[in-house]
Design a protein around this motif. Structure first.
Motif, PDB file in Angstrom:
ATOM      1  N   ALA A   1       5.391  14.783   9.942  1.00 20.62           N
ATOM      2  CA  ALA A   1       3.934  14.799  10.078  1.00 20.62           C
ATOM      3  C   ALA A   1       3.508  14.219  11.424  1.00 20.62           C
ATOM      4  O   ALA A   1       2.582  14.723  12.061  1.00 20.62           O
ATOM      5  CB  ALA A   1       3.302  14.003   8.937  1.00 20.62           C
ATOM      6  N   LEU A   2       4.189  13.179  11.866  1.00 23.46           N
ATOM      7  CA  LEU A   2       3.856  12.564  13.151  1.00 23.46           C
ATOM      8  C   LEU A   2       4.314  13.427  14.325  1.00 23.46           C
ATOM      9  O   LEU A   2       3.727  13.359  15.410  1.00 23.46           O
ATOM     10  CB  LEU A   2       4.490  11.175  13.251  1.00 23.46           C
ATOM     11  CG  LEU A   2       3.964  10.128  12.264  1.00 23.46           C
ATOM     12  CD1 LEU A   2       4.681   8.804  12.464  1.00 23.46           C
ATOM     13  CD2 LEU A   2       2.461   9.944  12.399  1.00 23.46           C
TER      14      LEU A   2
ATOM     15  N   GLU B   1      -5.184   6.346   5.190  1.00 24.19           N
ATOM     16  CA  GLU B   1      -6.615   6.542   4.955  1.00 24.19           C
ATOM     17  C   GLU B   1      -7.402   5.271   5.277  1.00 24.19           C
ATOM     18  O   GLU B   1      -8.505   5.331   5.823  1.00 24.19           O
ATOM     19  CB  GLU B   1      -6.859   6.962   3.504  1.00 24.19           C
ATOM     20  CG  GLU B   1      -6.418   8.396   3.219  1.00 24.19           C
ATOM     21  CD  GLU B   1      -6.563   8.761   1.747  1.00 24.19           C
ATOM     22  OE1 GLU B   1      -6.637   7.823   0.917  1.00 24.19           O
ATOM     23  OE2 GLU B   1      -6.602   9.957   1.436  1.00 24.19           O
ATOM     24  N   LEU B   2      -6.829   4.122   4.956  1.00 22.75           N
ATOM     25  CA  LEU B   2      -7.482   2.848   5.253  1.00 22.75           C
ATOM     26  C   LEU B   2      -7.633   2.644   6.764  1.00 22.75           C
ATOM     27  O   LEU B   2      -8.624   2.076   7.234  1.00 22.75           O
ATOM     28  CB  LEU B   2      -6.673   1.697   4.647  1.00 22.75           C
ATOM     29  CG  LEU B   2      -7.276   0.284   4.760  1.00 22.75           C
ATOM     30  CD1 LEU B   2      -8.620   0.208   4.031  1.00 22.75           C
ATOM     31  CD2 LEU B   2      -6.316  -0.745   4.182  1.00 22.75           C
TER      32      LEU B   2
ATOM     33  N   ILE C   1      -2.421  14.187   9.003  1.00 20.70           N
ATOM     34  CA  ILE C   1      -1.140  13.571   8.606  1.00 20.70           C
ATOM     35  C   ILE C   1      -1.105  13.371   7.095  1.00 20.70           C
ATOM     36  O   ILE C   1      -0.093  13.656   6.433  1.00 20.70           O
ATOM     37  CB  ILE C   1      -0.947  12.220   9.345  1.00 20.70           C
ATOM     38  CG1 ILE C   1      -0.721  12.454  10.840  1.00 20.70           C
ATOM     39  CG2 ILE C   1       0.240  11.451   8.760  1.00 20.70           C
ATOM     40  CD1 ILE C   1      -0.748  11.186  11.669  1.00 20.70           C
ATOM     41  N   VAL C   2      -2.216  12.875   6.532  1.00 23.73           N
ATOM     42  CA  VAL C   2      -2.277  12.642   5.082  1.00 23.73           C
ATOM     43  C   VAL C   2      -2.100  13.951   4.311  1.00 23.73           C
ATOM     44  O   VAL C   2      -1.368  14.006   3.318  1.00 23.73           O
ATOM     45  CB  VAL C   2      -3.618  11.967   4.710  1.00 23.73           C
ATOM     46  CG1 VAL C   2      -3.789  11.930   3.190  1.00 23.73           C
ATOM     47  CG2 VAL C   2      -3.668  10.552   5.267  1.00 23.73           C
ATOM     48  N   LEU C   3      -2.756  15.007   4.781  1.00 22.19           N
ATOM     49  CA  LEU C   3      -2.625  16.309   4.116  1.00 22.19           C
ATOM     50  C   LEU C   3      -1.182  16.797   4.132  1.00 22.19           C
ATOM     51  O   LEU C   3      -0.679  17.331   3.134  1.00 22.19           O
ATOM     52  CB  LEU C   3      -3.534  17.335   4.803  1.00 22.19           C
ATOM     53  CG  LEU C   3      -5.042  17.170   4.561  1.00 22.19           C
ATOM     54  CD1 LEU C   3      -5.836  18.155   5.413  1.00 22.19           C
ATOM     55  CD2 LEU C   3      -5.370  17.378   3.077  1.00 22.19           C
ATOM     56  N   LYS C   4      -0.504  16.605   5.262  1.00 26.01           N
ATOM     57  CA  LYS C   4       0.904  17.019   5.371  1.00 26.01           C
ATOM     58  C   LYS C   4       1.778  16.206   4.431  1.00 26.01           C
ATOM     59  O   LYS C   4       2.693  16.734   3.787  1.00 26.01           O
ATOM     60  CB  LYS C   4       1.384  16.879   6.816  1.00 26.01           C
ATOM     61  CG  LYS C   4       0.812  17.904   7.778  1.00 26.01           C
ATOM     62  CD  LYS C   4       1.432  17.738   9.157  1.00 26.01           C
ATOM     63  CE  LYS C   4       0.965  18.831  10.120  1.00 26.01           C
ATOM     64  NZ  LYS C   4      -0.449  18.711  10.467  1.00 26.01           N
ATOM     65  N   LEU C   5       1.518  14.900   4.340  1.00 23.98           N
ATOM     66  CA  LEU C   5       2.307  14.040   3.456  1.00 23.98           C
ATOM     67  C   LEU C   5       2.128  14.462   1.989  1.00 23.98           C
ATOM     68  O   LEU C   5       3.098  14.492   1.226  1.00 23.98           O
ATOM     69  CB  LEU C   5       1.894  12.576   3.642  1.00 23.98           C
ATOM     70  CG  LEU C   5       2.261  11.927   4.972  1.00 23.98           C
ATOM     71  CD1 LEU C   5       1.656  10.531   5.075  1.00 23.98           C
ATOM     72  CD2 LEU C   5       3.777  11.843   5.135  1.00 23.98           C
ATOM     73  N   ARG C   6       0.910  14.783   1.615  1.00 21.85           N
ATOM     74  CA  ARG C   6       0.633  15.165   0.224  1.00 21.85           C
ATOM     75  C   ARG C   6       1.180  16.545  -0.121  1.00 21.85           C
ATOM     76  O   ARG C   6       1.334  16.882  -1.291  1.00 21.85           O
ATOM     77  CB  ARG C   6      -0.869  15.091  -0.033  1.00 21.85           C
ATOM     78  CG  ARG C   6      -1.347  13.641  -0.139  1.00 21.85           C
ATOM     79  CD  ARG C   6      -2.825  13.506  -0.330  1.00 21.85           C
ATOM     80  NE  ARG C   6      -3.165  12.104  -0.592  1.00 21.85           N
ATOM     81  CZ  ARG C   6      -4.393  11.611  -0.510  1.00 21.85           C
ATOM     82  NH1 ARG C   6      -5.407  12.399  -0.174  1.00 21.85           N
ATOM     83  NH2 ARG C   6      -4.604  10.324  -0.771  1.00 21.85           N
ATOM     84  N   SER C   7       1.476  17.340   0.917  1.00 21.26           N
ATOM     85  CA  SER C   7       2.077  18.655   0.671  1.00 21.26           C
ATOM     86  C   SER C   7       3.601  18.582   0.653  1.00 21.26           C
ATOM     87  O   SER C   7       4.271  19.601   0.508  1.00 21.26           O
ATOM     88  CB  SER C   7       1.612  19.651   1.734  1.00 21.26           C
ATOM     89  OG  SER C   7       2.136  19.295   3.006  1.00 21.26           O
ATOM     90  N   GLY C   8       4.149  17.350   0.822  1.00 20.96           N
ATOM     91  CA  GLY C   8       5.596  17.168   0.732  1.00 20.96           C
ATOM     92  C   GLY C   8       6.309  16.972   2.054  1.00 20.96           C
ATOM     93  O   GLY C   8       7.536  16.826   2.087  1.00 20.96           O
TER      94      GLY C   8
ATOM     95  N   TYR D   1       0.839  -1.202   0.000  1.00 19.03           N
ATOM     96  CA  TYR D   1       0.000   0.000   0.000  1.00 19.03           C
ATOM     97  C   TYR D   1       0.873   1.251   0.000  1.00 19.03           C
ATOM     98  O   TYR D   1       1.878   1.311   0.712  1.00 19.03           O
ATOM     99  CB  TYR D   1      -0.889   0.033   1.246  1.00 19.03           C
ATOM    100  CG  TYR D   1      -2.091  -0.872   1.190  1.00 19.03           C
ATOM    101  CD1 TYR D   1      -3.326  -0.383   0.772  1.00 19.03           C
ATOM    102  CD2 TYR D   1      -1.996  -2.213   1.568  1.00 19.03           C
ATOM    103  CE1 TYR D   1      -4.445  -1.221   0.723  1.00 19.03           C
ATOM    104  CE2 TYR D   1      -3.102  -3.050   1.514  1.00 19.03           C
ATOM    105  CZ  TYR D   1      -4.318  -2.548   1.098  1.00 19.03           C
ATOM    106  OH  TYR D   1      -5.415  -3.367   1.048  1.00 19.03           O
ATOM    107  N   PRO D   2       0.498   2.282  -0.767  1.00 15.01           N
ATOM    108  CA  PRO D   2       1.179   3.579  -0.642  1.00 15.01           C
ATOM    109  C   PRO D   2       0.927   4.158   0.749  1.00 15.01           C
ATOM    110  O   PRO D   2      -0.083   3.838   1.393  1.00 15.01           O
ATOM    111  CB  PRO D   2       0.514   4.436  -1.733  1.00 15.01           C
ATOM    112  CG  PRO D   2      -0.092   3.457  -2.683  1.00 15.01           C
ATOM    113  CD  PRO D   2      -0.489   2.275  -1.857  1.00 15.01           C
ATOM    114  N   LEU D   3       1.815   5.032   1.181  1.00 14.31           N
ATOM    115  CA  LEU D   3       1.754   5.554   2.545  1.00 14.31           C
ATOM    116  C   LEU D   3       0.429   6.261   2.838  1.00 14.31           C
ATOM    117  O   LEU D   3      -0.254   5.953   3.830  1.00 14.31           O
ATOM    118  CB  LEU D   3       2.926   6.509   2.776  1.00 14.31           C
ATOM    119  CG  LEU D   3       3.123   7.037   4.200  1.00 14.31           C
ATOM    120  CD1 LEU D   3       3.270   5.904   5.192  1.00 14.31           C
ATOM    121  CD2 LEU D   3       4.358   7.947   4.243  1.00 14.31           C
TER     122      LEU D   3
END
Length: 344
Positions: A63-64, A33-34, A50-57, A26-28
């Motif tokens: 993020a954690l 999200e799962l 956390i997902v939003l931070k990861l997608r912003s780079g 699975y991608p991070l």
């Protein structure tokens, strides 16, 4: 703003499950999200953040960090990302986090009963001293009798308690002042040197430092990078400053021509056998695996020593509290028996 706190136990479980999902392909972001399914709303909000931070780079450990994960766990993840083995790093950091949560829970459980007993005994003593013993003293005074020796001893002990309380309060106040205004201003290495001077604490400090350094160095070397490169990665992290400064110092000595085992042997805050493990690992060409086995044994030893210490403290607390209770009841019963015999 989220009001509820994401529990440490659930954070540890999240790390382990996310690591398992990454190992399955699975991608991070999708894995996170799962994991939002069937979670409380405050945890869902945290995971979405956390997902939003990861997608912003933003990197995973950064993020954690915003979700208040422990510094040592973030350091573990930082090294795992640098090593390109995030899935394993997540699982191992989650297991480490989970063991620490369980250990704290056990320690809290073991110490809860002595604390409750101490509170009950304190309340009983307060009632006895303020209401019961004054009546005894009046009766013995009227009858021109001396109270039993054990009653005198207990009353003397009670008179001494305020001095113990104020002395303890003064000690705690001085300790807090020293910690906040002096100790916190020291460099990490100066702090470690001070801790090494405290009996009992010194051994634990050295074991902990040796464990973290050997486990993280082994995980980096496992990826096939050089020792100097691994130390550069150590130097690049900002979570635990001691290891940042330590990596810089060790790297400088290696560049001057010293061997790693020789450098480690000169430093008092590592376990004495670590330099031997490094020397043997390098001679056999298995430094990463040797350090991994060594760090696993160190962790087991640390865990066992903490358990032994707590299991020793609990019976000592029970013994002290029991002695006070026995003295308290004897100091009540003996005067009563003495009065009964006198009246008979």
């Amino acid at each position: 703003m989220r009001k509820k706190k994401w529990k440490d136990k659930d954070k540890a479980e999240f790390l382990k499950r996310l690591g398992t999902l990454l190992a399955q392909g699975y991608p991070l972001a999708e894995g996170i999200e799962l994991l939002t399914v069937y979670k409380p709303q405050h945890v869902k909000d945290a995971l979405r953040s956390i997902v939003l931070k990861l997608r912003s780079g933003t990197t995973l450990h950064q993020a954690l960090e915003a979700e208040k994960f422990p510094q040592d766990v973030l350091l573990y993840l930082y090294f795992a990302e640098q090593n390109g083995d995030t899935s394993t790093g997540l699982v191992e950091s989650g297991e480490l986090f989970s063991k620490r949560v369980d250990m704290i829970k056990k320690i809290t459980g073991l110490l809860r009963y002595p604390v409750i007993l101490l509170w009950v005994v304190s309340m009983l003593t307060l009632v006895m001293v303020n209401y019961l013993f004054p009546h005894f003293q009046n009766i013995f005074s009227v009858m021109a009798m001396e109270p039993p020796l054990i009653t005198k001893l207990f009353l003397s002990f009670i008179d001494f308690v305020p001095f113990i309380f104020w002395g303890g309060s003064a000690f705690v106040t001085l300790f807090l002042c020293y910690y906040f205004f002096i100790f916190r201003k020291y460099s990490p290495h100066e702090k470690v040197r001070i801790l090494q001077k405290i009996p009992g604490v010194s051994t634990f400090t050295e074991s902990l430092i040796t464990y973290y350094f050997s486990s993280q160095l082994s995980s980096l070397l496992k990826g096939g990078i050089s020792i100097l490169h691994a130390l550069s990665i150590f130097e690049g992290q900002n979570y635990i400053r001691f290891f940042k400064d330590e990596a810089k110092s060790v790297k400088e000595q290696l560049q001057e021509g010293y061997s790693l085992d020789g450098v480690i042997a000169q430093r008092s805050y590592y376990q004495a056998d670590m330099s031997l493990i490094i020397k043997q690992g390098q001679s056999r060409g298995r430094l990463a695996s040797e350090l991994r086995h060594y760090s696993d044994m160190l962790f087991s030893s640390i865990e066992e020593n903490v358990k032994k210490t707590v299991m020793t403290i609990q019976p000592i607390c029970f013994l002290l509290i029991g002695s006070v209770v026995l003295l308290m009841f004897l100091s009540i019963l003996l005067p009563i028996f003495g009065l009964i015999n006198t009246m008979g």
